[in-house]
Design an enzyme around this catalytic site. Sequence first.
Site, PDB file in Angstrom:
ATOM      1  N   THR A   1       0.843  -1.201   0.000  1.00 60.42           N
ATOM      2  CA  THR A   1       0.000   0.000   0.000  1.00 60.42           C
ATOM      3  C   THR A   1       0.876   1.249   0.000  1.00 60.42           C
ATOM      4  O   THR A   1       0.657   2.199  -0.761  1.00 60.42           O
ATOM      5  CB  THR A   1      -0.901  -0.006   1.257  1.00 60.42           C
ATOM      6  OG1 THR A   1      -1.677  -1.203   1.239  1.00 60.42           O
ATOM      7  CG2 THR A   1      -1.813   1.199   1.302  1.00 60.42           C
TER       8      THR A   1
ATOM      9  N   GLN B   1       0.756  -9.224  -6.201  1.00 59.80           N
ATOM     10  CA  GLN B   1       0.226 -10.594  -6.313  1.00 59.80           C
ATOM     11  C   GLN B   1       1.034 -11.434  -7.290  1.00 59.80           C
ATOM     12  O   GLN B   1       1.118 -12.642  -7.164  1.00 59.80           O
ATOM     13  CB  GLN B   1      -1.234 -10.571  -6.770  1.00 59.80           C
ATOM     14  CG  GLN B   1      -2.203  -9.995  -5.758  1.00 59.80           C
ATOM     15  CD  GLN B   1      -2.451 -10.912  -4.567  1.00 59.80           C
ATOM     16  OE1 GLN B   1      -2.375 -12.132  -4.675  1.00 59.80           O
ATOM     17  NE2 GLN B   1      -2.744 -10.322  -3.420  1.00 59.80           N
TER      18      GLN B   1
ATOM     19  N   SER C   1       5.398  -6.538  -2.144  1.00 58.58           N
ATOM     20  CA  SER C   1       5.081  -6.634  -0.717  1.00 58.58           C
ATOM     21  C   SER C   1       5.598  -7.955  -0.164  1.00 58.58           C
ATOM     22  O   SER C   1       5.372  -9.015  -0.761  1.00 58.58           O
ATOM     23  CB  SER C   1       3.564  -6.554  -0.528  1.00 58.58           C
ATOM     24  OG  SER C   1       3.227  -6.761   0.820  1.00 58.58           O
ATOM     25  N   ALA C   2       6.276  -7.899   0.985  1.00 60.82           N
ATOM     26  CA  ALA C   2       6.913  -9.102   1.535  1.00 60.82           C
ATOM     27  C   ALA C   2       5.916 -10.192   1.933  1.00 60.82           C
ATOM     28  O   ALA C   2       6.148 -11.380   1.700  1.00 60.82           O
ATOM     29  CB  ALA C   2       7.777  -8.722   2.745  1.00 60.82           C
ATOM     30  N   HIS C   3       4.798  -9.766   2.541  1.00 57.20           N
ATOM     31  CA  HIS C   3       3.944 -10.805   3.159  1.00 57.20           C
ATOM     32  C   HIS C   3       3.130 -11.622   2.164  1.00 57.20           C
ATOM     33  O   HIS C   3       2.478 -12.597   2.551  1.00 57.20           O
ATOM     34  CB  HIS C   3       3.054 -10.204   4.259  1.00 57.20           C
ATOM     35  CG  HIS C   3       1.885  -9.396   3.789  1.00 57.20           C
ATOM     36  ND1 HIS C   3       0.595  -9.849   3.895  1.00 57.20           N
ATOM     37  CD2 HIS C   3       1.799  -8.172   3.244  1.00 57.20           C
ATOM     38  CE1 HIS C   3      -0.229  -8.914   3.436  1.00 57.20           C
ATOM     39  NE2 HIS C   3       0.485  -7.889   3.043  1.00 57.20           N
TER      40      HIS C   3
ATOM     41  N   CYS D   1     -14.658  -7.326   2.181  1.00 51.67           N
ATOM     42  CA  CYS D   1     -15.819  -6.466   2.421  1.00 51.67           C
ATOM     43  C   CYS D   1     -15.436  -5.446   3.472  1.00 51.67           C
ATOM     44  O   CYS D   1     -15.416  -5.752   4.653  1.00 51.67           O
ATOM     45  CB  CYS D   1     -17.011  -7.282   2.914  1.00 51.67           C
ATOM     46  SG  CYS D   1     -17.515  -8.521   1.752  1.00 51.67           S
TER      47      CYS D   1
HETATM   48  N1  PLP Z   1      -1.685  -4.400  -4.150  1.00 53.76           N
HETATM   49  C1  PLP Z   1      -2.225  -5.608  -4.319  1.00 53.76           C
HETATM   50  C2  PLP Z   1      -2.487  -6.114  -5.707  1.00 53.76           C
HETATM   51  C3  PLP Z   1      -2.546  -6.393  -3.207  1.00 53.76           C
HETATM   52  O1  PLP Z   1      -3.091  -7.599  -3.375  1.00 53.76           O
HETATM   53  C4  PLP Z   1      -2.290  -5.884  -1.914  1.00 53.76           C
HETATM   54  C5  PLP Z   1      -2.673  -6.646  -0.705  1.00 53.76           C
HETATM   55  O2  PLP Z   1      -3.755  -7.136  -0.600  1.00 53.76           O
HETATM   56  C6  PLP Z   1      -1.703  -4.620  -1.802  1.00 53.76           C
HETATM   57  C7  PLP Z   1      -1.409  -3.911  -2.941  1.00 53.76           C
HETATM   58  C8  PLP Z   1      -1.383  -4.027  -0.475  1.00 53.76           C
HETATM   59  O3  PLP Z   1      -0.199  -4.597   0.036  1.00 53.76           O
HETATM   60  P1  PLP Z   1       0.114  -4.532   1.601  1.00 53.76           P
HETATM   61  O4  PLP Z   1      -0.831  -5.490   2.267  1.00 53.76           O
HETATM   62  O5  PLP Z   1       1.536  -4.955   1.715  1.00 53.76           O
HETATM   63  O6  PLP Z   1      -0.081  -3.110   2.030  1.00 53.76           O
END
Ligand code: PLP
Length: 375
Positions: free
Chosen positions: A71, A177, A197-199, A322
């Site tokens: 994000t 993703q 994103s790491a997680h 949701c």
């Molecule tokens: N972008 C996409 C395509 C995602 O799937 C997600 C997480 O659901 C994010 C951004 C946000 O990443 P983060 O959870 O590391 O903030």
Amino acid sequence: MIYLDNAATTPMRPEASAAMQPYLGDRFGNPSGIHAVSRRAKDAIEEARERIAAALGAAHPLEIVFTGGGTDADNLAVVGSALASGGGVVTTAVEHDAVLESARFVERLGHPVTIVGVDGDGRVDPAAIVAVVGDDTAVVSVMSANNETGVIQPGREVADALAAAAPGVLFHTDAVQAFASLPVTVEATGADMISVSAHKIGGPQGVGCLYVRDGVELEPVIHGGGQELGRRSGTHNVAGIVGFAAAVEAAVADRGRFRSVVGSARDRFESELASRVKVDVTGADTERLVSHAHLRFPGVRSETLLIRLDQAGIAAAAGAACHSGAQLTSHVMEAMGVPPDQGAEAVRFSFGWNDVTATAGAAATVVADVVETLQ
Ligand code: PLP
């Protein structure tokens, strides 16, 4: 519990948790200081930066900006590039809210924003992007693959079309993703900015990065002590960054296996379900991530199904998170032209790096049993 919600978050890869341990213990320094304890932490961050830069094929480690996750990276790319040039944003109707809400934010600040629609599979037409890009466009943001459906966007075609038609416009891709299974590199994506994103790839939550091509100007979104060359202030999450680098390397090394093993588990899951119950597979005839099974069981609302699945020991997700609890369908389904009553039946099962072969068949049996009672 059979965990099929890896698009939401993944279990940590052992390489990542092992790499983090020292930094959760006696290697606790703040990398911004000058003494030996700080220097050790700083060295760890710079080593992680080099390793992630190499994995992405970046020309220089300083093209990697560490962030607090996907994000944060998306906000920096979209808001940062719009503010730096005074220009606007072109993006698609199926982006993650991290991109869409960033675009809406810059629109409220007076910048032009255009949201381009998608086809019935959720794919954007590169020509439709180029058609709306103008002199006042700072950045085009198109995700590599969708978080709900797993559908892969023609990102490289968008990058090439932009380079030909509007070479001054930046291209950002959210590869959050896609990273686990697709070759996400600077070369392959053709992007000026890439969010990771790491997680989502076996690393810890709350850390990620934005690749920023050398020379790209960004206005920071988070202001403070000037870390990350002023592009993203805030004391570094040292353990997280070290774990992130380990997860990136493990994920890259594991991609070939991931595509074949996870892909066949997902396919087996879908075909066993189809042999027992009525099911529609989103994007079945288009390119999609091997990890995602975005399904609709006609006549069964997703909220009912998810509760029953949870009771039966299966962790899955609605087609969309949701936010308010009141949302029946997602903006992704809506953009694809899926009627609201059908959108409210969408469920996402997402497979991850571990434990898939044994669970796919067992999961299909449990899901089919539950769906049979509801259909
Ligand atoms: N972008 C996409 C395509 C995602 O799937 C997600 C997480 O659901 C994010 C951004 C946000 O990443 P983060 O959870 O590391 O903030």
